[in-house]
Design a protein around this motif. Structure first.
Motif, PDB file in Angstrom:
ATOM      1  N   ASP A 138       0.992  -0.783  -0.131  1.00 59.27           N
ATOM      2  CA  ASP A 138      -0.309   0.053  -0.263  1.00 59.27           C
ATOM      3  C   ASP A 138       0.948   0.848   0.219  1.00 59.27           C
ATOM      4  N   ARG A 139       0.234   2.300  -0.140  1.00 55.99           N
ATOM      5  CA  ARG A 139       1.160   3.617  -0.363  1.00 55.99           C
ATOM      6  C   ARG A 139       0.624   3.903   0.718  1.00 55.99           C
ATOM      7  N   ARG A 140       2.016   3.744   2.154  1.00 59.55           N
ATOM      8  CA  ARG A 140       2.319   4.786   3.138  1.00 59.55           C
ATOM      9  C   ARG A 140       2.904   5.738   3.318  1.00 59.55           C
ATOM     10  N   PRO A 141       1.861   7.035   3.239  1.00 60.52           N
ATOM     11  CA  PRO A 141       3.641   7.922   3.632  1.00 60.52           C
ATOM     12  C   PRO A 141       4.473   7.542   4.610  1.00 60.52           C
ATOM     13  N   GLY A 142       6.176   7.793   4.798  1.00 54.84           N
ATOM     14  CA  GLY A 142       6.708   7.812   6.019  1.00 54.84           C
ATOM     15  C   GLY A 142       6.788   6.072   5.982  1.00 54.84           C
ATOM     16  N   ARG A 143       7.196   5.522   5.214  1.00 53.26           N
ATOM     17  CA  ARG A 143       7.052   3.667   5.813  1.00 53.26           C
ATOM     18  C   ARG A 143       8.735   3.419   5.519  1.00 53.26           C
ATOM     19  N   THR A 144       9.294   2.879   6.462  1.00 54.83           N
ATOM     20  CA  THR A 144      10.705   2.768   6.192  1.00 54.83           C
ATOM     21  C   THR A 144      11.287   1.328   5.412  1.00 54.83           C
ATOM     22  N   ALA A 145      12.114   1.458   4.980  1.00 58.07           N
ATOM     23  CA  ALA A 145      12.825   0.697   3.768  1.00 58.07           C
ATOM     24  C   ALA A 145      12.683  -1.070   4.418  1.00 58.07           C
ATOM     25  N   SER A 146      13.168  -1.423   5.928  1.00 61.70           N
ATOM     26  CA  SER A 146      12.703  -2.449   6.585  1.00 61.70           C
ATOM     27  C   SER A 146      10.995  -3.099   6.678  1.00 61.70           C
ATOM     28  N   GLU A 147       9.948  -1.171   6.308  1.00 66.56           N
ATOM     29  CA  GLU A 147       9.033  -2.273   6.774  1.00 66.56           C
ATOM     30  C   GLU A 147       8.522  -2.103   5.129  1.00 66.56           C
ATOM     31  N   ALA A 167      16.432  -3.590   1.672  1.00 65.75           N
ATOM     32  CA  ALA A 167      16.507  -2.595   2.878  1.00 65.75           C
ATOM     33  C   ALA A 167      17.234  -2.699   3.701  1.00 65.75           C
ATOM     34  N   ARG A 168      18.541  -3.292   3.988  1.00 69.80           N
ATOM     35  CA  ARG A 168      19.397  -2.889   4.586  1.00 69.80           C
ATOM     36  C   ARG A 168      20.505  -2.697   4.048  1.00 69.80           C
ATOM     37  N   THR A 169      20.457  -2.446   2.340  1.00 72.47           N
ATOM     38  CA  THR A 169      21.661  -1.641   1.598  1.00 72.47           C
ATOM     39  C   THR A 169      21.005  -0.022   1.729  1.00 72.47           C
ATOM     40  N   PHE A 170      19.273  -0.169   1.389  1.00 76.14           N
ATOM     41  CA  PHE A 170      19.457   1.546   1.163  1.00 76.14           C
ATOM     42  C   PHE A 170      19.861   1.913   2.754  1.00 76.14           C
ATOM     43  N   GLU A 171      19.692   1.369   4.403  1.00 73.12           N
ATOM     44  CA  GLU A 171      19.785   2.056   5.288  1.00 73.12           C
ATOM     45  C   GLU A 171      20.481   2.229   5.558  1.00 73.12           C
ATOM     46  N   ASP A 172      22.337   1.249   5.207  1.00 75.03           N
ATOM     47  CA  ASP A 172      23.356   1.275   5.344  1.00 75.03           C
ATOM     48  C   ASP A 172      23.545   2.652   4.728  1.00 75.03           C
ATOM     49  N   VAL A 173      23.262   2.539   3.469  1.00 70.05           N
ATOM     50  CA  VAL A 173      24.299   3.495   2.495  1.00 70.05           C
ATOM     51  C   VAL A 173      23.493   5.280   2.891  1.00 70.05           C
ATOM     52  N   ARG A 174      22.216   4.780   3.205  1.00 64.76           N
ATOM     53  CA  ARG A 174      21.452   5.965   3.208  1.00 64.76           C
ATOM     54  C   ARG A 174      21.865   7.075   4.627  1.00 64.76           C
TER      55      ARG A 174
END
Length: 207
Positions: A138-147, A167-174
């Motif tokens: 679903d389209r949900r603003p504020g959702r994290t990569a892990s979610e 998701a881990r890659t995105f969070e580690d880099v960002r």
């Protein structure tokens, strides 16, 4: 070695300098605490508190009271800052909704320029938008990569592991300060292709 109860001028200055050098003042130094210390310095000779003895003793007492105040402020504001960072600070998107193709185009442009951190961030965002466009999440603003990875992995169980890795890659880099490289972006590129080719598992279909 005993500490004099009534410090002379040199001793009082040493106490004040040592107190203000503490780690709890590093963030406040240069702001209001620094200004307060400069204000005290300008008025040292004129300080006189009845019952406290010499003017320098009174200054030491005032600074110690300031130390207690700063400690209380830091204890209160620390959880508030952490809470503020946690509220949407790790969200995937920072701007309004855009098509997945727009994010993927930016990722390709950034990769061509060797800007791997941007390429990884935009490629993952393109992946998330593509999942939304396919109605797999679903389209949900504020959702994290892990979610995103958890919800998309339920719809595409064959891709659950690679989605979690993306998701881990995105969070580690960002957010984690890990520098991306060409192979980081290439791995994410393969994940985007695998997810695009995967068929969702329908609830109750048994397939």
């Amino acid at each position: 070695m005993s500490v004099p109860v009534q410090p002379d001028r040199g001793t009082a200055r040493e106490w004040l300098a040592a107190e203000l050098a503490g780690g709890e003042y590093r963030e406040a130094r240069g702001s209001w605490l620094q200004r307060a210390w400069e204000w005290l310095q300008e008025r040292l000779e004129g300080v006189a508190v009845p019952g406290l003895g010499t003017s320098w003793t009174a200054v030491v007492v005032v600074v110690l009271l300031l130390a207690v105040l700063v400690t209380v402020v830091l204890l209160v504001s620390g959880p508030v800052r952490r809470s503020a960072r946690g509220a949407g600070a790790d969200a995937v998107f920072e701007a309004g909704p855009e098509p997945s193709a727009t994010h993927l185009r930016r990722a390709d442009e950034a990769a061509a320029a060797g800007r791997w951190d941007v390429a990884v961030a935009e490629r993952f965002r393109g992946l998330v938008r593509s999942l939304e466009e396919r109605d797999l999440i679903d389209r949900r603003p504020g959702r994290t990569a892990s979610e995103v990875a958890r919800q998309a992995g339920a719809a595409l169980p064959g891709c659950a592991a690679c989605l979690a890795r993306a998701a881990r890659t995105f969070e580690d880099v960002r957010y984690g300060g890990r520098p991306a490289a060409a192979d980081t972006d290439e791995d994410l590129r393969r994940i985007v292709a695998d997810v695009a080719a995967a068929r969702p598992v329908l609830v109750g279909s048994g397939a």
